[in-house]
Design an enzyme around this catalytic site. Structure first.
Site, mmCIF file in Angstrom:
data_model
loop_
_atom_site.group_PDB
_atom_site.id
_atom_site.type_symbol
_atom_site.label_atom_id
_atom_site.label_comp_id
_atom_site.label_asym_id
_atom_site.label_seq_id
_atom_site.Cartn_x
_atom_site.Cartn_y
_atom_site.Cartn_z
ATOM 1 N N HIS A 119 -3.295 32.672 33.758
ATOM 2 C CA HIS A 119 -4.643 32.712 34.338
ATOM 3 C C HIS A 119 -4.746 31.896 35.625
ATOM 4 O O HIS A 119 -4.121 30.852 35.772
ATOM 5 C CB HIS A 119 -5.666 32.205 33.313
ATOM 6 C CG HIS A 119 -5.451 30.774 32.914
ATOM 7 N ND1 HIS A 119 -6.021 29.719 33.588
ATOM 8 C CD2 HIS A 119 -4.717 30.223 31.911
ATOM 9 C CE1 HIS A 119 -5.665 28.580 33.016
ATOM 10 N NE2 HIS A 119 -4.866 28.857 31.999
ATOM 11 N N ASP A 120 -5.511 32.414 36.569
ATOM 12 C CA ASP A 120 -5.823 31.752 37.838
ATOM 13 C C ASP A 120 -4.614 31.577 38.741
ATOM 14 O O ASP A 120 -4.683 30.856 39.738
ATOM 15 C CB ASP A 120 -6.482 30.388 37.604
ATOM 16 C CG ASP A 120 -7.753 30.486 36.786
ATOM 17 O OD1 ASP A 120 -8.755 31.002 37.316
ATOM 18 O OD2 ASP A 120 -7.744 30.058 35.616
ATOM 19 N N GLY A 137 -0.793 28.693 33.810
ATOM 20 C CA GLY A 137 -2.024 28.863 34.572
ATOM 21 C C GLY A 137 -2.023 28.073 35.871
ATOM 22 O O GLY A 137 -1.326 27.069 36.015
#
Length: 256
Positions: A119-120, A137
């Site tokens: 994520h991100d 992440g």
């Protein structure tokens, strides 16, 4: 163009020439640009925006929400650019509101089998992530970086442009632009001179970057001391300026 055994939500938006294989599932909030080919057994979830002329191969999961325990179902998204190849079994998660709300993949990248993008994370352009590479992440990957098979990258690390990791490298700190790393934990080895030659860098620029590498890694200087000398060397050498910028943006310290 769309196999009758594919399941496509009526709210998904596909360009007229998008190809979708059997047993693929495309959920609401997914947008797919022209010329993109989705193989069989792919799962696409939204909000996800996929650009033009991409290939996504079988058993990939693209746009799933993150298992990060801070994530509570907030609206976040995944954005993928153009001309990317996403091979078998790749997993890519959307962002979180704790960071940028978005996972981003640029253009002309190759993600080989079983790569994971957390994520991100942000992947630039022309990058290659070889089989089983895993990004935690919040990882940022610069343009033209190559991560060899089974490379592991800790959360919040930044991997500089034109850098290279060897097979099985475990990266826990930032990798400056142009630098080759290897090992577990990762250690800096040299400037990625061969990669730069293949991409048309001038001999003088490669030589300057090699001198800069020796200044950073072989003289026992602190990063601040090295940066001071590098700034004095950087006049008229744009690649060296890019190296300096990658050092200045480091928040975790650099791989030594």
């Amino acid at each position: 163009m769309i196999d009758p055994q594919a399941i496509i939500h009526p709210d998904a938006k596909l360009a007229p020439d998008v190809q979708v294989g059997p047993w693929t599932t495309i959920g609401p909030g997914v947008e797919i640009g022209a010329g993109t080919i989705i193989s069989s057994h792919v799962v696409l979830k939204g909000p996800t925006v996929i650009g033009k002329n991409n290939r996504i191969l079988q058993f990939s999961s693209v746009g799933e929400d993150t298992p990060d325990l801070k994530y509570k179902g907030e609206p976040t998204r995944l954005v993928i650019g153009d001309n990317n190849i996403i091979r078998e079994g790749v997993t890519i998660h959307r962002g979180t509101i704790q960071d940028r709300h978005e996972t981003t993949i640029g253009n002309d990248n190759l993600l080989m089998a079983y790569v994971h993008v957390g994520h991100d994370s942000v992947i630039g352009n022309h990058c290659i992530l070889v089989n089983n590479t895993a990004l935690a992440g919040h990882v940022h990957i610069g343009d033209w970086a190559i991560l060899s098979g089974f490379t592991l990258v800790h959360q919040f690390c930044r991997i500089g442009a034109h850098s290279f990791s060897g097979m099985g490298t475990a990266i826990g700190k930032d990798v400056p632009a142009y630098v080759m790393v290897n090992g577990s934990p990762a250690e800096a080895k040299n400037i990625n001179a061969e990669g730069l030659r293949r991409r048309g860098f001038e001999k003088e620029d490669i030589a300057q970057l090699t001198r800069a590498y020796k200044l950073i890694y072989r003289r026992g200087l602190t990063l601040e001391e090295a940066l001071k000398e590098l700034r004095d060397m950087a006049t008229g050498c744009q690649p060296l300026n890019a190296l300096i910028e990658s050092l200045e943006s480091s928040t975790r310290g650099i791989v030594r």
